[in-house]
Design a protein around this motif. Structure first.
Motif, PDB file in Angstrom:
ATOM      1  N   THR A 170      42.980 127.623 -96.581  1.00 19.18           N
ATOM      2  CA  THR A 170      41.928 126.911 -96.609  1.00 19.18           C
ATOM      3  C   THR A 170      42.138 125.698 -97.687  1.00 19.18           C
ATOM      4  O   THR A 170      41.946 124.517 -97.266  1.00 19.18           O
ATOM      5  CB  THR A 170      40.562 127.373 -96.158  1.00 19.18           C
ATOM      6  OG1 THR A 170      40.649 128.327 -95.448  1.00 19.18           O
ATOM      7  CG2 THR A 170      39.586 126.333 -96.228  1.00 19.18           C
ATOM      8  N   ALA A 171      42.041 126.140 -98.887  1.00 20.37           N
ATOM      9  CA  ALA A 171      42.284 125.142-100.064  1.00 20.37           C
ATOM     10  C   ALA A 171      43.502 124.507 -99.969  1.00 20.37           C
ATOM     11  O   ALA A 171      43.508 123.018-100.179  1.00 20.37           O
ATOM     12  CB  ALA A 171      42.221 126.016-101.414  1.00 20.37           C
ATOM     13  N   ARG A 172      44.783 125.088 -99.831  1.00 16.96           N
ATOM     14  CA  ARG A 172      46.012 124.332 -99.850  1.00 16.96           C
ATOM     15  C   ARG A 172      46.056 123.546 -98.579  1.00 16.96           C
ATOM     16  O   ARG A 172      46.396 122.187 -98.832  1.00 16.96           O
ATOM     17  CB  ARG A 172      46.880 125.475 -99.517  1.00 16.96           C
ATOM     18  CG  ARG A 172      47.246 126.161-100.578  1.00 16.96           C
ATOM     19  CD  ARG A 172      48.137 127.331-100.462  1.00 16.96           C
ATOM     20  NE  ARG A 172      48.524 128.543-101.119  1.00 16.96           N
ATOM     21  CZ  ARG A 172      49.075 128.190-102.198  1.00 16.96           C
ATOM     22  NH1 ARG A 172      49.705 127.309-102.521  1.00 16.96           N
ATOM     23  NH2 ARG A 172      48.969 129.441-103.068  1.00 16.96           N
ATOM     24  N   ARG A 208      54.307 123.388-100.454  1.00 19.54           N
ATOM     25  CA  ARG A 208      54.522 123.512 -98.889  1.00 19.54           C
ATOM     26  C   ARG A 208      55.006 124.812 -98.552  1.00 19.54           C
ATOM     27  O   ARG A 208      54.385 125.508 -97.591  1.00 19.54           O
ATOM     28  CB  ARG A 208      55.592 122.326 -98.314  1.00 19.54           C
ATOM     29  CG  ARG A 208      55.459 122.170 -96.951  1.00 19.54           C
ATOM     30  CD  ARG A 208      56.039 121.015 -96.718  1.00 19.54           C
ATOM     31  NE  ARG A 208      56.195 120.654 -95.107  1.00 19.54           N
ATOM     32  CZ  ARG A 208      56.830 119.901 -94.359  1.00 19.54           C
ATOM     33  NH1 ARG A 208      57.777 119.153 -95.084  1.00 19.54           N
ATOM     34  NH2 ARG A 208      57.115 119.876 -93.149  1.00 19.54           N
ATOM     35  N   ALA A 209      56.010 125.271 -99.171  1.00 20.32           N
ATOM     36  CA  ALA A 209      56.664 126.663 -98.649  1.00 20.32           C
ATOM     37  C   ALA A 209      55.605 127.657 -99.034  1.00 20.32           C
ATOM     38  O   ALA A 209      55.186 128.507 -98.227  1.00 20.32           O
ATOM     39  CB  ALA A 209      57.681 127.028 -99.750  1.00 20.32           C
ATOM     40  N   ALA A 210      54.631 127.700 -99.993  1.00 16.29           N
ATOM     41  CA  ALA A 210      53.831 128.499-100.296  1.00 16.29           C
ATOM     42  C   ALA A 210      52.667 128.511 -99.505  1.00 16.29           C
ATOM     43  O   ALA A 210      52.290 129.558 -98.832  1.00 16.29           O
ATOM     44  CB  ALA A 210      53.067 128.261-101.773  1.00 16.29           C
ATOM     45  N   THR A 211      52.313 127.398 -98.722  1.00 17.03           N
ATOM     46  CA  THR A 211      51.329 127.459 -97.551  1.00 17.03           C
ATOM     47  C   THR A 211      51.599 127.947 -96.710  1.00 17.03           C
ATOM     48  O   THR A 211      51.223 128.802 -95.872  1.00 17.03           O
ATOM     49  CB  THR A 211      50.934 125.731 -97.578  1.00 17.03           C
ATOM     50  OG1 THR A 211      50.622 125.219 -98.686  1.00 17.03           O
ATOM     51  CG2 THR A 211      50.138 125.758 -96.348  1.00 17.03           C
ATOM     52  N   MET A 263      54.752 133.933-105.920  1.00 17.22           N
ATOM     53  CA  MET A 263      55.754 133.353-106.621  1.00 17.22           C
ATOM     54  C   MET A 263      56.082 132.154-106.653  1.00 17.22           C
ATOM     55  O   MET A 263      56.551 131.351-107.531  1.00 17.22           O
ATOM     56  CB  MET A 263      56.907 134.482-106.393  1.00 17.22           C
ATOM     57  CG  MET A 263      56.817 135.930-106.866  1.00 17.22           C
ATOM     58  SD  MET A 263      56.115 136.003-108.667  1.00 17.22           S
ATOM     59  CE  MET A 263      57.414 135.434-109.425  1.00 17.22           C
ATOM     60  N   LEU A 264      55.849 131.504-105.072  1.00 10.29           N
ATOM     61  CA  LEU A 264      56.226 130.350-105.035  1.00 10.29           C
ATOM     62  C   LEU A 264      55.523 129.252-105.798  1.00 10.29           C
ATOM     63  O   LEU A 264      55.911 128.153-106.220  1.00 10.29           O
ATOM     64  CB  LEU A 264      56.455 129.634-103.651  1.00 10.29           C
ATOM     65  CG  LEU A 264      57.477 130.327-102.824  1.00 10.29           C
ATOM     66  CD1 LEU A 264      57.228 130.345-101.435  1.00 10.29           C
ATOM     67  CD2 LEU A 264      58.766 129.882-103.246  1.00 10.29           C
TER      68      LEU A 264
END
Length: 107
Positions: free
Chosen positions: A64-66, A10-13, A1-2
């Motif tokens: 990994t992508a993030r 950054r929070a999603a990561t 959702m983030l």
């Protein structure tokens, strides 16, 4: 959702990493439950586990992508992981509620 909110990459990561850290204990608990299932429920449980493995693979690819700065690719992998989690949740609900695994009959 983030991923759909502005300035939350950054929070999603971070949350993806935390979620992946909890995979091993959850898998061990699931394996212990699966080992005691009758064959019909065990088959559904196996597909549930395969769906979870697919979700973990997608979320690992997303992380990994993030971390490599490819946030859009990470978002796409996260959506794939969310899809696998939805399938897994539906299967888990089917085993729990329709097939009554873990149900305790009323006395």
């Amino acid at each position: 959702m983030l991923d759909v909110l502005p300035a939350t990459q950054r929070a999603a990561t971070s949350l993806t990493a935390v979620g992946l850290a909890g995979v091993a204990p959850a898998a061990l608990a699931g394996w212990a439950d699966w080992a005691d299932l009758p064959p019909e429920q065990a088959r559904v449980g196996l597909v549930h586990a395969i769906s979870n493995v697919a979700a973990v693979a997608c979320y690992a690819a997303a992380l990994t992508a993030r971390l490599r700065g490819r946030s859009k690719r990470g978002t796409l992998w996260s959506l794939g992981g969310l899809t696998a989690v939805a399938v897994s949740g539906a299967l888990g609900g089917h085993v729990s509620y329709r097939q009554s695994v873990g149900a305790c009959p009323a006395t």
